[in-house]
Design a protein around this motif. Structure first.
Motif, PDB file in Angstrom:
ATOM      1  N   GLU A 199       0.895  -1.265  -0.050  1.00  0.00           N
ATOM      2  CA  GLU A 199       0.291   0.044  -0.010  1.00  0.00           C
ATOM      3  C   GLU A 199       0.690   1.389   0.038  1.00  0.00           C
ATOM      4  N   MET A 200       1.913   1.393   0.804  1.00  0.00           N
ATOM      5  CA  MET A 200       2.985   2.363   0.745  1.00  0.00           C
ATOM      6  C   MET A 200       3.535   2.705  -0.594  1.00  0.00           C
ATOM      7  N   ILE A 201       3.892   1.574  -1.343  1.00  0.00           N
ATOM      8  CA  ILE A 201       4.538   1.592  -2.422  1.00  0.00           C
ATOM      9  C   ILE A 201       3.407   2.217  -3.594  1.00  0.00           C
ATOM     10  N   GLN A 202       2.183   1.595  -3.556  1.00  0.00           N
ATOM     11  CA  GLN A 202       1.043   2.358  -4.393  1.00  0.00           C
ATOM     12  C   GLN A 202       0.770   3.771  -4.144  1.00  0.00           C
ATOM     13  N   THR A 203       0.801   4.314  -2.854  1.00  0.00           N
ATOM     14  CA  THR A 203       0.794   5.707  -2.421  1.00  0.00           C
ATOM     15  C   THR A 203       1.694   6.409  -3.056  1.00  0.00           C
ATOM     16  N   LYS A 204       3.097   5.988  -2.945  1.00  0.00           N
ATOM     17  CA  LYS A 204       4.162   6.946  -3.448  1.00  0.00           C
ATOM     18  C   LYS A 204       4.118   6.909  -5.007  1.00  0.00           C
ATOM     19  N   ALA A 205       3.755   5.580  -5.648  1.00  0.00           N
ATOM     20  CA  ALA A 205       3.680   5.702  -7.052  1.00  0.00           C
ATOM     21  C   ALA A 205       2.766   6.732  -7.778  1.00  0.00           C
ATOM     22  N   LYS A 206       1.624   6.808  -6.744  1.00  0.00           N
ATOM     23  CA  LYS A 206       0.623   7.983  -7.013  1.00  0.00           C
ATOM     24  C   LYS A 206       1.089   9.197  -6.949  1.00  0.00           C
ATOM     25  N   GLU A 207       1.665   9.185  -5.928  1.00  0.00           N
ATOM     26  CA  GLU A 207       2.416  10.946  -5.692  1.00  0.00           C
ATOM     27  C   GLU A 207       3.542  11.234  -6.635  1.00  0.00           C
ATOM     28  N   PHE A 208       4.339  10.318  -7.023  1.00  0.00           N
ATOM     29  CA  PHE A 208       5.251  10.613  -8.285  1.00  0.00           C
ATOM     30  C   PHE A 208       4.387  10.752  -9.597  1.00  0.00           C
ATOM     31  N   LEU A 209       3.516  10.053  -9.633  1.00  0.00           N
ATOM     32  CA  LEU A 209       2.641  10.482 -10.995  1.00  0.00           C
ATOM     33  C   LEU A 209       2.218  11.700 -10.992  1.00  0.00           C
ATOM     34  N   GLN A 210       1.488  12.118  -9.758  1.00  0.00           N
ATOM     35  CA  GLN A 210       0.829  13.513  -9.976  1.00  0.00           C
ATOM     36  C   GLN A 210       1.938  14.411  -9.986  1.00  0.00           C
ATOM     37  N   LYS A 211       3.246  14.437  -9.270  1.00  0.00           N
ATOM     38  CA  LYS A 211       4.413  15.306  -9.608  1.00  0.00           C
ATOM     39  C   LYS A 211       4.865  15.416 -10.927  1.00  0.00           C
ATOM     40  N   MET A 212       4.950  14.236 -11.426  1.00  0.00           N
ATOM     41  CA  MET A 212       5.681  14.129 -12.571  1.00  0.00           C
ATOM     42  C   MET A 212       4.758  14.664 -13.846  1.00  0.00           C
ATOM     43  N   TYR A 213       3.444  14.159 -13.796  1.00  0.00           N
ATOM     44  CA  TYR A 213       2.580  14.641 -15.059  1.00  0.00           C
ATOM     45  C   TYR A 213       1.091  15.350 -14.564  1.00  0.00           C
ATOM     46  N   GLY A 214       1.017  15.730 -13.406  1.00  0.00           N
ATOM     47  CA  GLY A 214       0.006  16.358 -12.987  1.00  0.00           C
ATOM     48  C   GLY A 214      -1.328  15.816 -13.208  1.00  0.00           C
TER      49      GLY A 214
END
Length: 89
Positions: free
Chosen positions: A4-19
């Protein structure tokens, strides 16, 4: 670290990189399993005695244990538990 932590971080990175452009991307369990396999991430569970260890107790006792071990040669220090001792009985 949990899946769950990996999925949450991945979502955060996606948001930061591509909005918000890729806001519909789904970080499913299948995605997580493929991600872990691709990067060699494995899960381990701690059972038995290792699961019961309180790290604060280890930190407090460590200097005392080291002081006692100074009286012995390295070749005379080893770790053994019941499994190693009794596995053929």
């Amino acid at each position: 670290m949990t899946g769950e932590m990996i999925q949450t971080k991945a979502k955060e990175f996606l948001q930061k990189m591509y909005g918000d452009a890729n806001s519909k991307f789904n970080f499913s369990i299948d995605w997580l399993e493929r991600f872990k396999a691709r990067h060699g991430i494995k899960s381990y569970r701690r059972f038995g005695e290792s699961g019961l260890v309180v790290m604060e107790n280890i930190e407090d006792a460590s200097p005392q244990i080291r002081a006692k071990l100074e009286y012995f040669d390295w070749k005379d220090i080893y770790n053994i538990d019941q499994t190693g001792l009794f596995y053929r009985l």
